[in-house]
Scaffold this motif. Structure first.
Motif, PDB file in Angstrom:
ATOM      1  N   ARG A 162       0.637  -1.004  -0.210  1.00  0.00           N
ATOM      2  CA  ARG A 162       0.321   0.102  -0.183  1.00  0.00           C
ATOM      3  C   ARG A 162       0.653   1.199  -0.553  1.00  0.00           C
ATOM      4  N   THR A 165       1.073   2.775  -3.619  1.00  0.00           N
ATOM      5  CA  THR A 165      -0.198   3.374  -3.328  1.00  0.00           C
ATOM      6  C   THR A 165      -0.472   4.826  -3.240  1.00  0.00           C
ATOM      7  N   SER A 166      -1.337   5.673  -4.043  1.00  0.00           N
ATOM      8  CA  SER A 166      -1.452   6.937  -3.745  1.00  0.00           C
ATOM      9  C   SER A 166      -2.852   7.057  -2.506  1.00  0.00           C
ATOM     10  N   TRP A 222      -5.727   8.528  -2.626  1.00  0.00           N
ATOM     11  CA  TRP A 222      -6.637   8.611  -3.158  1.00  0.00           C
ATOM     12  C   TRP A 222      -6.809   7.223  -3.680  1.00  0.00           C
ATOM     13  N   ARG A 223      -6.414   6.863  -4.091  1.00  0.00           N
ATOM     14  CA  ARG A 223      -6.428   5.330  -4.828  1.00  0.00           C
ATOM     15  C   ARG A 223      -7.502   4.579  -3.358  1.00  0.00           C
ATOM     16  N   LEU A 224      -6.638   4.087  -2.660  1.00  0.00           N
ATOM     17  CA  LEU A 224      -6.647   3.279  -1.130  1.00  0.00           C
ATOM     18  C   LEU A 224      -8.512   3.785  -0.759  1.00  0.00           C
ATOM     19  N   ALA A 269     -10.746   5.395  -2.525  1.00  0.00           N
ATOM     20  CA  ALA A 269     -11.573   4.999  -3.563  1.00  0.00           C
ATOM     21  C   ALA A 269     -11.762   3.366  -3.133  1.00  0.00           C
ATOM     22  N   GLN A 270     -10.836   2.484  -2.927  1.00  0.00           N
ATOM     23  CA  GLN A 270     -10.923   0.838  -3.332  1.00  0.00           C
ATOM     24  C   GLN A 270     -11.216   0.530  -2.036  1.00  0.00           C
ATOM     25  N   ASN A 271     -11.107   1.626  -0.863  1.00  0.00           N
ATOM     26  CA  ASN A 271     -11.087   1.385   0.448  1.00  0.00           C
ATOM     27  C   ASN A 271     -12.606   2.141   0.779  1.00  0.00           C
ATOM     28  N   THR A 272     -13.591   2.233   0.748  1.00  0.00           N
ATOM     29  CA  THR A 272     -14.279   2.952   0.764  1.00  0.00           C
ATOM     30  C   THR A 272     -14.721   2.619   2.001  1.00  0.00           C
TER      31      THR A 272
END
Lengths: 310, 258
Positions: free
Chosen positions: A49, A52-53, A55-57, A59-62
């Motif tokens: 992780r 990973t940015s 923002w991506r984190l 988005a993927q783990n709302t």
């Protein structure tokens, strides 16, 4: 009273931005914690992780974004968490009769306040005396002023440990005096500059008028220059007391102090307790606000009494 | 008549970066006791400088000047004159009474004498009842009257005024001119008055000194034929207009159109 609405608006914007920032700042910690508790996180593993940015984190783990708002050791605590910590270390301790406990910010704030006030008085005295010397002596004007300016370009963090070592060499016990000196070092400058400006504020015709009365230098000082400098003095004092507080906190940082708001900030950092840092930070800000407000009230009362209220 | 101020071939040269400036050159003038003397001329003619030399605020570079028979410096040390500046320059932290008390405190009058003189001079400039007010509570004309009271408080025989009404509007100015004449009549002081208003100079003065610039010098001295009693409408009489005409001629003659 007119300023209440704008102040509250700015405050609301800051708090809003703060809340928005908490989610990205805390997402990694929140995901690590959730993963340890057995939750399914994309991508898997803290190391993965890191690439990973945020923002991506998010988005993927709302589902886990909200966890960031209730962490025990957050990177960025929420305003409510800071508020709770502040209350826990002040008001709550007072109610339990433990206001002077070593864990109480009232105790640490008091330590810092004492040094700040000593530094403030020392710095103000040095500033005023220096300003009088500069205004009345050409030699002082040409020799003192450059040094006063240079003194402010030396980083105080570098000077602080030296001041502590040197004062202990001449047999001064404890940290009270060196901290006051460091704080005076920052505080004298605005007072000096403001007082020089204030003492020089009477125009040529005002000085000519006193000359036609054949007034002495002392009379000119007491009846013209000094009263004319009062509005400038208060403006400088407000800057000066904030600088004195900063000086004291800096004096508590690199010197191994164990009490004072600066020490709380440092210890919080070393022990990974962000809430302690943030609450000490806010305690310092509140203290500065109270001190400046007190001087502001003193300024209003004095100027009104002198007939110079605007 | 007693000569109060006597200037003899007075020179004053300022050294500036653009070379010397002759503020005063070869100035001769006698002012008698009780005279009301106006100095009029375009800016740079040295009228204010001349007044400041009398007050020992500037030092002449040549010639001699005596005030009350002694040097301006001695006259200043004897507190022989009161000086009124263009700006009222009242201290904002002192009440009107406090401002008038300022010279009295400096000169060491006792409290009772201070109070008595403040009351007396406030009455003289028609400001009785304003003692406790602060300067910002008064109009510009009233502030200037307070500053005249301040100059009168210690009862100097000479009053030097440097464009005291220059910043005031015409209506207030007329009123103050009338009051000033009245005050001069009641106190018998010798007054030196710098102005650049021709009607003001003619209306007030017993003697009008017309000056011109580069170098600053006196081009004409007019003894006013007007009577001492001067209502405001004297300004419409032929005598008044004649004097005003002569002042204008003097100003024109002295002005170099280069």
């Amino acid at each position: 009273m007119r300023s209440v609405a704008p102040v509250l608006t700015v405050l609301a914007v800051i708090v809003g931005l703060w809340y928005l920032a908490v989610a990205p700042m805390n997402i990694r910690v929140a995901l690590n914690q959730a993963e340890r508790a057995g939750a399914e996180i994309v991508p898997e593993g803290a190391v993965q992780r890191r690439q990973t940015s945020v923002w991506r984190l998010m988005a993927q783990n709302t589902a886990f974004v909200s966890e960031g708002y209730a962490l025990e050791r957050p990177r960025l605590p929420t305003p409510v968490q800071v508020g709770e910590e502040l209350w826990k270390t002040t008001g709550k301790m007072v109610m339990r009769g433990r206001a002077w406990s070593k864990r109480s910010l009232i105790y640490h704030g008091w330590i810092t306040l004492q040094s700040t006030l000593w530094g403030f008085f020392l710095g103000t005295a040095v500033g005023i005396i220096g300003a009088v010397a500069i205004v009345y002596s050409r030699v002082a004007d040409m020799s003192l002023m450059p040094w006063a300016i240079i003194s402010q370009t030396v980083p105080i963090v570098a000077l602080a440990p030296m001041i502590i070592v040197l004062t202990s060499q001449i047999g001064v016990e404890g940290r009270g005096l060196p901290k006051a000196i460091i704080s005076a070092y920052l505080c004298f400058f605005p007072v000096l500059v403001g007082m020089v400006k204030g003492l020089r504020s009477p125009g040529p015709s005002q000085l000519d008028l006193l000359k036609t009365y054949n007034a002495t230098g002392l009379q000119t000082f007491l009846k013209l220059r000094l009263p004319a400098s009062v509005p400038y003095l208060f403006t400088s004092l407000k800057v000066g007391i904030a600088a004195a507080l900063v000086g004291t906190i800096v004096g508590e940082l690199p010197t191994g102090a164990i009490s004072g708001l600066g020490a709380r900030i440092l210890i919080g950092d070393q022990f990974g307790a962000p809430l302690a840092i943030w609450s000490a930070l806010f305690a310092a800000a509140i203290l500065a606000g109270v001190l400046v407000t007190l001087l502001d009230v003193a300024q209003r009362v004095t100027l009104r009494r002198m007939g110079m209220a605007t | 008549m007693n000569t109060i101020i006597s200037a003899n071939n007075l020179d004053l040269t300022f050294q500036t970066n653009d070379g010397p400036v002759h503020a005063l050159k070869g100035v001769n003038l006698d002012i008698d006791q009780g005279d009301f003397v106006s100095f009029i001329g375009p800016s740079g003619c040295g009228k204010t400088t001349f007044l400041r030399v009398m007050a020992d605020l500037e030092q002449p570079t040549g010639g001699t000047i005596t005030v009350n028979g002694v040097s301006p410096r001695e006259a200043r040390l004897n507190r022989a004159y009161g000086y009124v500046f263009q700006a009222a320059g009242l201290y904002p932290w002192r009440t009107i009474g406090g401002n008038i008390r300022l010279p009295l405190e400096i000169m060491g009058y006792d409290k009772a004498a201070q109070a008595e003189r403040v009351e007396k001079t406030l009455e003289l400039v028609d400001l009785a009842g304003f003692e406790k007010k602060f300067p910002w509570q008064l109009s510009g004309g009233m502030q200037q009257r307070a500053s005249i009271a301040r100059a009168l408080a210690f009862d100097a025989d000479i009053l030097l005024m440097d464009e005291p009404f220059g910043a005031l509007d015409e209506i207030v100015r007329d009123h103050l001119n009338e009051q000033l004449l009245n005050l001069w009549d009641r106190t018998g002081k010798t007054i030196g008055f710098v102005t650049h208003s021709i009607p003001e100079a003619v209306y007030l003065s017993t003697k009008i000194v017309v000056m011109s610039p580069r170098p600053g010098r006196i081009t004409d001295v007019i003894e006013s034929p007007l009577p001492k009693e001067r209502p405001l409408d004297i300004r419409d009489t032929p005598e008044f207009l004649e004097v005003a005409h002569r002042v204008r001629e003097g100003l024109r003659a002295g002005h170099s159109y280069d």
